[in-house]
Write an enzyme that holds these catalytic residues in place. Sequence first.
Site: not given
Length: 446
Positions: A126, A165-166
């Site tokens: 992440k 993406g996030d």
Amino acid sequence: MNAYTSRVLEGLKARNPHESEFLQAATEILDSLSPVFDKHPEYEAAGLLERFVEPERVILFRVPWVDDQGKTQINRAYRVQYNSAIGPYKGGIRLHPSVNLSILKFLGLEQILKNSLTGLPIGGGKGGSDFDPKGKSDREVMAFCQSFITELYRHIGADTDVPAGDIGTGAREIGYMYGQYKRLTGLYEGVLTGKGLTYGGSLGRKQATGYGLCYFTKNMLEANGKSIDGQTVVVSGSGNVAIYAAEKITQMGAKVVAMSDSNGYIYDANGINLDVVKQIKEVERGRIKEYAARVPGSVYTEGCKGIWTIKCDIALPCATQNELDGEAAKTLVANGCYCVAEGANMPSTLEATETFLSNDVLFGPGKAANAGGVATSALEMSQNSQRLSWTFEEVDEKLKGIMAGIFNQCAAAAAEYGDKPTNYVIGANTAGFLKVAEAMMAQGIV
């Protein structure tokens, strides 16, 4: 919690006392895994859990960029490369002022298990930055993204680490990042997912997390003799996940009556008009309160937390971590909600999760229920490697199969390791962990 998992957790608390989000995720996961270590003492002998909970690598760097007034701005950015036992690191890039190492470590730790559950060869990672794209011009966003990738590019690659993406990182941001990566490396490869359809993106990726959430929910309900058809649903959030969860569950015969953003929530007893929501959020980048001015009979209320006071059969929290606390969980239960499935990452606090489980609410934890996004990202990686593009129907059919497989893994592990066969929290954590554990054991002390 057995002695080994308790000892490891206490060590984490001592070394990371200020990382509350990370410790919350670790506590839930390690508590669930106690029965695994009772059955597998060889894991303790190999120090496997101590290695599992520590990232393989954390990259911290500054991102300098120039705003539209010519002023130099500096943001802090990270990439947590958590575990590569079953494949290259895979996980999103979050751009939001709240981003810090604790949040990214919690997301990365959960990502390991989520990616494992998909059955696809991807490890967990992440990343992100405290940069806020809201209110920025396209040129400012491009300046930030190019500077961000100018540092990060040396640490990622199609077979090393594949970001996506996030929150705050959509198609615009991915495009700028991909262009800069290609410029710096001269490589046209599947290093980022969520790309545009004209340069290697996958049909169905935009819808995948929300659609996958509904496919998981459907499997969970049907396994327990229930159906989505005719049910009343509350969906928190109004971003990508929330919009497409609302779209799919409506197609399945349910009625979505409420959605929210960080300012407040809307209630529409006639059912949310998603065309209006899409116009406001996807086209205009506006606020959800504008819905009430456009749709007669709908009501807007300031404060997003109140959305959980609305009566519903099914709740889909799709906004952000810890948005649904113990008090809200008790309200949902008192109002007759019998199913909660998480579209966001860890949107329920530990108290809320315990409230749902102790009241026999069917509960789909995010690492299982929202795995459709990363699963379709992995399908995008496959298409890039093969230089192919699949149809939307092909991708959607694969997604349905993956989500059914995830639920079946959770149910089987819950039956073997859980306190009851519907404890899908234990099921998800255990099923995801066992695959990673076997790979780590096979690869030795690395």
